[in-house]
Enzyme design. Structure first.
Site, mmCIF file in Angstrom:
data_model
loop_
_atom_site.group_PDB
_atom_site.id
_atom_site.type_symbol
_atom_site.label_atom_id
_atom_site.label_comp_id
_atom_site.label_asym_id
_atom_site.label_seq_id
_atom_site.Cartn_x
_atom_site.Cartn_y
_atom_site.Cartn_z
ATOM 1 N N ASN A 165 0.968 -0.985 -0.078
ATOM 2 C CA ASN A 165 -0.015 0.036 -0.024
ATOM 3 C C ASN A 165 0.884 1.243 -0.061
ATOM 4 O OD1 ASN A 165 -1.677 2.022 0.478
ATOM 5 N ND2 ASN A 165 -2.424 1.419 2.566
ATOM 6 N N LYS A 201 -0.080 4.426 -0.360
ATOM 7 C CA LYS A 201 -0.312 5.419 0.297
ATOM 8 C C LYS A 201 -0.289 6.685 -0.749
ATOM 9 C CE LYS A 201 -0.074 3.196 4.672
ATOM 10 N NZ LYS A 201 -0.205 3.238 6.108
ATOM 11 N N HIS A 211 -9.436 1.146 4.863
ATOM 12 C CA HIS A 211 -8.078 1.439 5.551
ATOM 13 C C HIS A 211 -8.438 2.127 6.673
ATOM 14 C CE1 HIS A 211 -4.157 2.702 6.250
ATOM 15 N NE2 HIS A 211 -3.854 1.472 5.592
ATOM 16 N N GLU A 220 -6.827 5.028 7.706
ATOM 17 C CA GLU A 220 -6.765 6.240 7.361
ATOM 18 C C GLU A 220 -7.772 6.878 6.622
ATOM 19 O OE1 GLU A 220 -2.903 5.756 5.321
ATOM 20 O OE2 GLU A 220 -2.146 5.077 7.259
ATOM 21 N N GLU A 246 -5.526 -4.693 10.576
ATOM 22 C CA GLU A 246 -4.367 -4.004 10.670
ATOM 23 C C GLU A 246 -4.848 -3.240 11.973
ATOM 24 O OE1 GLU A 246 -2.508 -2.505 6.913
ATOM 25 O OE2 GLU A 246 -4.235 -1.640 6.902
ATOM 26 N N GLY A 249 2.541 2.077 10.758
ATOM 27 C CA GLY A 249 3.614 3.223 10.243
ATOM 28 C C GLY A 249 4.296 3.611 11.964
ATOM 29 N N SER A 253 3.327 -2.329 10.203
ATOM 30 C CA SER A 253 4.667 -2.284 10.547
ATOM 31 C C SER A 253 5.500 -3.796 10.232
ATOM 32 C CB SER A 253 5.148 -2.077 12.058
ATOM 33 O OG SER A 253 4.874 -0.760 12.305
HETATM 34 P P1 PGA Z 1 2.968 0.034 7.639
HETATM 35 O O1 PGA Z 1 1.428 0.569 6.868
HETATM 36 O O2 PGA Z 1 3.520 -1.148 6.973
HETATM 37 O O3 PGA Z 1 3.594 1.411 7.111
HETATM 38 O O4 PGA Z 1 2.705 0.026 9.157
HETATM 39 C C1 PGA Z 1 0.558 -0.510 6.870
HETATM 40 C C2 PGA Z 1 -0.896 0.028 6.286
HETATM 41 O O5 PGA Z 1 -1.364 0.906 6.606
HETATM 42 O O6 PGA Z 1 -1.464 -0.727 5.506
#
Ligand code: PGA
Length: 249
Positions: A10, A12, A96, A98, A168, A174, A209
């Site tokens: 992803n 983003k 997601h 976000e 997640e 992140g 992560s």
């Molecule tokens: P990350 O993000 O691997 O940077 O923690 C995962 C995601 O948001 O799908």
């Protein structure tokens, strides 16, 4: 039954043209057979160029990070699942954290988005997960149950074939703080029991992560079928290394 393993990047709102070109040069450097589903979801505008570049790497799928809940109309700035499908997009990520937190997408709109994507034969990666305060107050199971029940409400048995779940935990996204493989497995196992259909056949990915040094542990768990990867998917060498790991399981 054996479910396939997935590594889905992803991206983003990251990577411009130059970084994209470098990524694909690096990703293609060492040719090897990857025995897992490999996919990337870039920004909408870069989908056509990734489709082209992915073609040279073999079997990489290209997805979108969002899609509107209707096919057309006065929705300035939105992109429809129908148009994504027309452009040859392979899947869409919906729900997601976000999108839920920043753009306030709740259960009802997500359910409409899921149904509209499926109506257009666009497979869905449906994301769920609890925040840190929800985990600390012992509400993880309750939260994921609510997200599944509302988000996938009215989904038929055959629709379920085109849905992959991504668990997640928001506190792991992140932050560099991934859930341990045991913590993740416990929730994955639970999610399997509450899926509306195809409990055993549905793939459940972990996200938050994920990196080359924790992927093997996560994938060794019986209910973890792959990973949705943010940060570590931006660097070709890390992403390739995740795909190589997944190909071993
Ligand atoms: P990350 O993000 O691997 O940077 O923690 C995962 C995601 O948001 O799908």
């Amino acid at each position: 039954m054996k479910r396939r393993k997935y590594i889905i990047g992803n991206w983003k709102m990251n990577h411009g043209l130059e970084e994209i070109r470098t990524f694909f040069i690096d990703f293609s450097k060492v040719k090897m057979e990857l025995n897992c589903v490999v996919a990337i979801a870039p920004q909408f505008i870069h989908i056509p160029i990734l489709k082209e570049l992915a073609f040279t790497t073999g079997n990489m799928q290209i997805g979108a990070q969002n899609a509107a809940e209707v096919d057309s109309g006065a929705f300035t700035g939105e992109v429809s699942a129908k148009s994504l499908k027309d452009m040859g997009v392979d899947f869409v990520i919906l729900g997601h954290s976000e999108r839920r937190a920043i753009y306030k997408e709740g259960h009802e709109i997500l359910n409409r988005k899921v149904k509209n994507a499926l109506k257009n034969e666009l497979p869905v990666i449906f994301c769920i997960g609890e925040t840190l305060s929800e985990r600390e107050s012992g509400k993880t199971f309750e939260v994921v149950k609510e997200q599944i029940e509302h988000g996938l409400s009215g989904i038929s048995n055959s629709d379920m074939q085109n849905i992959v779940i991504a668990y997640e935990p928001v506190w792991a996204i992140g932050t560099g703080k991934n859930a341990s493989k045991e913590e993740a497995e416990e929730v994955h196992q639970y999610i399997r029991t509450i899926l509306p259909h195809r409990k055993e056949e549905t793939s459940i990915l972990y996200g938050g992560s994920v990196k080359p040094d924790n992927i093997d542990g996560l994938l060794s768990m019986p209910n973890i079928d792959g990973a949705l990867v943010g940060g570590a998917s931006l660097k070709a060498t890390d992403f390739k290394s995740l795909c190589v790991s997944a190909s071993r399981f």
